[in-house]
Scaffold this active site. Structure first.
Site, PDB file in Angstrom:
ATOM      1  N   HIS A  14       0.826  -1.209   0.000  1.00 38.51           N
ATOM      2  CA  HIS A  14       0.000   0.000   0.000  1.00 38.51           C
ATOM      3  C   HIS A  14       0.855   1.251   0.000  1.00 38.51           C
ATOM      4  O   HIS A  14       0.540   2.243  -0.641  1.00 38.51           O
ATOM      5  CB  HIS A  14      -0.904   0.014   1.235  1.00 38.51           C
ATOM      6  CG  HIS A  14      -2.123  -0.832   1.070  1.00 38.51           C
ATOM      7  ND1 HIS A  14      -2.876  -1.257   2.118  1.00 38.51           N
ATOM      8  CD2 HIS A  14      -2.718  -1.325  -0.028  1.00 38.51           C
ATOM      9  CE1 HIS A  14      -3.892  -1.969   1.668  1.00 38.51           C
ATOM     10  NE2 HIS A  14      -3.805  -2.038   0.368  1.00 38.51           N
ATOM     11  N   ARG A  66      -8.638  -9.580 -14.415  1.00 35.43           N
ATOM     12  CA  ARG A  66      -8.136 -10.935 -14.160  1.00 35.43           C
ATOM     13  C   ARG A  66      -8.843 -11.522 -12.938  1.00 35.43           C
ATOM     14  O   ARG A  66      -8.441 -11.266 -11.806  1.00 35.43           O
ATOM     15  CB  ARG A  66      -6.630 -10.894 -13.883  1.00 35.43           C
ATOM     16  CG  ARG A  66      -5.758 -10.497 -15.062  1.00 35.43           C
ATOM     17  CD  ARG A  66      -4.292 -10.521 -14.633  1.00 35.43           C
ATOM     18  NE  ARG A  66      -3.375 -10.504 -15.747  1.00 35.43           N
ATOM     19  CZ  ARG A  66      -2.723  -9.417 -16.171  1.00 35.43           C
ATOM     20  NH1 ARG A  66      -2.929  -8.262 -15.579  1.00 35.43           N
ATOM     21  NH2 ARG A  66      -1.881  -9.498 -17.183  1.00 35.43           N
ATOM     22  N   ARG A  72     -12.391 -11.487 -17.715  1.00 40.28           N
ATOM     23  CA  ARG A  72     -11.803 -12.729 -18.222  1.00 40.28           C
ATOM     24  C   ARG A  72     -12.113 -13.862 -17.250  1.00 40.28           C
ATOM     25  O   ARG A  72     -11.922 -13.712 -16.043  1.00 40.28           O
ATOM     26  CB  ARG A  72     -10.289 -12.560 -18.350  1.00 40.28           C
ATOM     27  CG  ARG A  72      -9.628 -13.810 -18.890  1.00 40.28           C
ATOM     28  CD  ARG A  72      -8.170 -13.587 -19.127  1.00 40.28           C
ATOM     29  NE  ARG A  72      -7.409 -13.607 -17.887  1.00 40.28           N
ATOM     30  CZ  ARG A  72      -6.083 -13.447 -17.829  1.00 40.28           C
ATOM     31  NH1 ARG A  72      -5.415 -13.223 -18.947  1.00 40.28           N
ATOM     32  NH2 ARG A  72      -5.438 -13.484 -16.691  1.00 40.28           N
ATOM     33  N   GLU A  77      -3.294 -15.721 -27.324  1.00 39.56           N
ATOM     34  CA  GLU A  77      -2.026 -15.738 -26.588  1.00 39.56           C
ATOM     35  C   GLU A  77      -1.263 -17.037 -26.830  1.00 39.56           C
ATOM     36  O   GLU A  77      -0.267 -17.318 -26.175  1.00 39.56           O
ATOM     37  CB  GLU A  77      -2.256 -15.492 -25.089  1.00 39.56           C
ATOM     38  CG  GLU A  77      -3.388 -16.265 -24.471  1.00 39.56           C
ATOM     39  CD  GLU A  77      -3.673 -15.846 -23.025  1.00 39.56           C
ATOM     40  OE1 GLU A  77      -2.882 -15.110 -22.413  1.00 39.56           O
ATOM     41  OE2 GLU A  77      -4.719 -16.282 -22.509  1.00 39.56           O
ATOM     42  N   ASN A  84       1.944 -11.311 -23.134  1.00 37.00           N
ATOM     43  CA  ASN A  84       2.795 -11.955 -22.119  1.00 37.00           C
ATOM     44  C   ASN A  84       2.928 -13.444 -22.419  1.00 37.00           C
ATOM     45  O   ASN A  84       4.022 -14.012 -22.407  1.00 37.00           O
ATOM     46  CB  ASN A  84       2.216 -11.768 -20.718  1.00 37.00           C
ATOM     47  CG  ASN A  84       1.887 -10.319 -20.421  1.00 37.00           C
ATOM     48  OD1 ASN A  84       2.415  -9.432 -21.073  1.00 37.00           O
ATOM     49  ND2 ASN A  84       1.023 -10.082 -19.465  1.00 37.00           N
ATOM     50  N   ASP A  85       1.796 -14.077 -22.692  1.00 35.18           N
ATOM     51  CA  ASP A  85       1.842 -15.500 -23.013  1.00 35.18           C
ATOM     52  C   ASP A  85       2.211 -15.731 -24.470  1.00 35.18           C
ATOM     53  O   ASP A  85       2.894 -16.707 -24.792  1.00 35.18           O
ATOM     54  CB  ASP A  85       0.489 -16.155 -22.700  1.00 35.18           C
ATOM     55  CG  ASP A  85       0.391 -16.491 -21.222  1.00 35.18           C
ATOM     56  OD1 ASP A  85       1.367 -17.059 -20.689  1.00 35.18           O
ATOM     57  OD2 ASP A  85      -0.628 -16.168 -20.597  1.00 35.18           O
ATOM     58  N   CYS A 119      -3.940  -6.620 -24.462  1.00 30.99           N
ATOM     59  CA  CYS A 119      -3.958  -6.384 -23.011  1.00 30.99           C
ATOM     60  C   CYS A 119      -2.711  -6.918 -22.315  1.00 30.99           C
ATOM     61  O   CYS A 119      -2.625  -6.899 -21.093  1.00 30.99           O
ATOM     62  CB  CYS A 119      -5.214  -6.969 -22.381  1.00 30.99           C
ATOM     63  SG  CYS A 119      -5.350  -8.753 -22.609  1.00 30.99           S
TER      64      CYS A 119
HETATM   65  C1  PEP Z   1      -1.119 -12.089 -21.393  1.00 34.67           C
HETATM   66  O1  PEP Z   1      -0.786 -13.267 -21.419  1.00 34.67           O
HETATM   67  O2  PEP Z   1      -0.596 -11.203 -22.092  1.00 34.67           O
HETATM   68  C2  PEP Z   1      -2.198 -11.644 -20.491  1.00 34.67           C
HETATM   69  C3  PEP Z   1      -2.675 -10.426 -20.536  1.00 34.67           C
HETATM   70  O3  PEP Z   1      -2.638 -12.530 -19.565  1.00 34.67           O
HETATM   71  P1  PEP Z   1      -1.841 -12.906 -18.213  1.00 34.67           P
HETATM   72  O4  PEP Z   1      -0.680 -11.967 -18.103  1.00 34.67           O
HETATM   73  O5  PEP Z   1      -2.823 -12.764 -17.134  1.00 34.67           O
HETATM   74  O6  PEP Z   1      -1.448 -14.305 -18.492  1.00 34.67           O
HETATM   75 MG    MG Z   2      -2.058 -14.745 -20.526  1.00 37.02          MG
END
Ligand code: PEP
Ligand code: MG
Length: 581
Positions: free
Chosen positions: A195, A302, A338, A439, A462-463, A510
């Site tokens: 925080h 999320r 999601r 992803e 990210n994935d 995202c």
């Molecule tokens: C991603 O994979 O880019 C994504 C937004 O999902 P997370 O980071 O929650 O896997």
């Molecule tokens: Mg992901």
């Protein structure tokens, strides 16, 4: 000679100022036996200390300016609520009565028990909540042992322009010190999601946490330089370094001042293309802060955090309450929820996974695969999301879709839930949109197929990067290979964007790449027009968008799709970013 110490930069900005060392030994607490006849007096002593701590905290809360971000007061409210909680009132009182121990000892025992529970949690966000317990208990303890030095320190008005060096700080201390005009703070402890650090970001105080042995190296009153972005603290700096950082401080201030211009007005390129900017949320509690930004809705909520660190999944009503809070908090702006993406690194129940132990969890029973394998749990969530859609604009997004069959099965489950709700006479949005996350490379390659079966797509970089380049995104040993500019990644992004255009459905992004200012122009060049990101970077991304003329990007911008050399690709991105419009 420059002495450089490294920590975690948690709130951006450069500060130069004199150190103010604020180390206080934790109140020394020893156990002693209380006479039978004095037990109730001891209980009252604890109550009185609790009341004094409450009065002190309330008076700090009253100093918060009306225009301060909502999370500033909410952090102090959290501590006020903790002060009233039976685990910090009734339980230690019972201990005094049962063990005949002194109030300090009872409080300390209870603190340790609570902290243990938090320490065992797997989720880094919840683990940092242990700090709140610690801060609140210390506040009461200071009244019990009659030691007010720390509170006096921060109210005496000696802190203007100072860089605070402390073991740890509470949100309330941070608030008080901000009123005193501190330049920055550095602590030995604290996490990026505590925080206090979130507060530092909201208040714009440069901050570094996790710098070990501060006490050993830093002297009171010596001049320090802080870079809250890189997490660097410099002591004993030479003239040249001081000059360099002083220039950087001016540049940063000018940059931040220039961003406030973007708090209003459309996010639109110079050649008139509207770009949607949305925020990512991990917890329903994030919404208060997000609703105060320029975000045009939530592009990724999320939900898996609702399931973590507990023995049983949340019931429908609990989920409904969370989703409703999010959608109502966003005042009619769309929210993309999601469905739970558990598995891989996101585990439940203190680390035990819902899926079986496996050697490759990221390739295992994760996200939509787990949802479909646990239909009852999945339907509980879908029903809660559907019911929340009666209170605002919600879209449903399925994570880690790899086949059309999965998408169809997920939608089939949704239809079953809709039928149930109709039979039960419960309200929901009958036209709720559904979309798939792209992803996995296979889905990007087949994006056209998905585009024909969904209302929208969202690229999770990210994935997508992890799976395309076969790099475990949480393995430090290989993260040097994690490269968003790899042509394979960029081509998959482009294919997905093109598929959306061809079949006339929106495609957003995202993953972290969407909130990285280095890639904004490149993504615009590839055709992205909907970015969802951490709320802190919205203004910066908007500035870049509003200063970009898509017609004036270098003609060779899309050559990036065929550049195999990493350095060459970076140089082209630099050229794209520095082209003047
Ligand atoms: C991603 O994979 O880019 C994504 C937004 O999902 P997370 O980071 O929650 O896997
Ligand atoms: Mg992901």
């Amino acid at each position: 000679m420059n002495l450089e110490l490294q920590g975690v930069g948690v709130s951006r900005g450069i500060a130069i100022g004199k150190a103010h060392i604020l180390f206080h030994n934790k109140p020394d607490v020893e156990e002693y036996l209380v006479d039978e006849k004095d037990i109730e007096k001891e209980v009252q002593r604890l109550q009185a200390a609790n009341e004094q701590a409450t009065i002190q905290l309330r008076s700090i809360r009253n100093t918060i300016p009306a225009n301060a971000p909502a999370d500033v007061s909410s952090f102090i409210d959290t501590h006020l609520l903790m002060l009233q909680a039976s685990s910090l009132t009734q339980v230690p009182m019972d201990m005094i009565r049962n063990r005949r121990c002194n109030a300090e000892w009872a409080l300390q025992l209870q603190r340790d028990a609570l902290i243990n529970v938090f320490d065992e949690m797997d989720d880094p966000y919840l683990r940092t909540r242990r700090d709140d317990v610690d801060h609140v208990v210390n506040r009461i303890l200071r009244f019990l042992v009659n030691e007010h030095a720390r509170a006096d320190d921060v109210t005496e008005g000696k802190l203007k322009g100072r860089i605070i060096i402390a073991e740890d700080l509470t949100p309330a201390d941070t608030m008080l010190m901000q009123h005193q005009g501190i330049a920055a703070f550095v602590t030995e402890h604290g996490g990026a999601t505590s925080h206090t650090t979130i507060l530092a970001r909201s208040l714009g105080i440069p901050a570094i946490v996790g710098v070990g042995s501060l006490r050993r190296y830093i002297q009171d009153n010596e001049t320090l330089i802080i870079d809250g972005e890189t997490g660097t603290l410099i002591a004993g700096s030479d003239k040249a370094t001081l000059l360099e950082y002083s220039q950087r401080r001016t540049d940063f201030k000018l940059h931040i001042a220039s961003l406030s211009r973007y708090k209003s007005g459309p996010s639109q390129t110079r050649d008139g293309i509207d770009i949607t900017l949305q925020a990512n949320a991990d917890l329903a509690e994030d919404i208060t802060a997000i609703s105060n930004t320029i975000a045009q809705g939530v592009g990724l909520y999320r939900t898996e955090f609702l399931y973590m660190n507990r023995a049983t999944p949340p019931e429908e009503e609990e989920q409904l309450a969370a989703y409703r809070k999010v959608v109502e908090g966003m005042n009619n702006q769309p929210v993309t929820i999601r469905t739970f993406d558990l598995g891989a690194d996101k585990t439940v129940d203190g680390g035990r996974n819902l899926n079986q132990a496996t050697t490759n969890p990221a390739l295992g029973l994760r996200a939509i695969r787990l949802c479909l394998k646990q239909p009852a749990m999945f339907r509980t969530q879908l029903r809660a999301i559907l019911r929340a859609s009666a209170f605002g604009k919600i879209k449903i997004m399925f994570p880690m879709i790899s086949t059309i069959h999965e998408l169809q099965q997920a939608k089939h489950q949704l239809e079953l839930c809709k039928k149930e709700l109709i039979q039960e006479g419960l309200e929901f949005d009958h036209h709720i949109e559904t979309g798939a996350m792209i992803e996995i490379p296979a889905s990007a390659i087949c994006a056209e197929m998905f585009a024909q079966q969904t209302d929208f797509l969202s690229i999770g970089t990210n994935d997508l990067i992890q799976y395309t380049l076969a790099i475990d995104r949480i393995d430090d040993h290989v993260n040097y290979l994690y490269n968003p500019l790899h042509p394979a990644v960029l081509n998959l992004i482009k294919m997905t964007l093109d598929a959306g255009k061809k079949h006339n459905i929106p495609v957003s992004m995202c993953g972290e790449m969407a909130g990285d200012p280095r890639f904004t122009r490149l993504l615009l060049a590839l055709g992205l027009d909907n970015f969802s990101m951490h709320p802190n970077v919205l203004l910066e991304i908007k500035q870049i968008i509003n200063e970009t003329d898509l017609n004036k990007l270098p003609e060779n911008s899309l050559d990036i799709l065929t550049i195999s050399d990493a350095l060459e690709a970076e140089l082209l991105v630099e050229e794209i970013n520095s082209s003047v419009h």
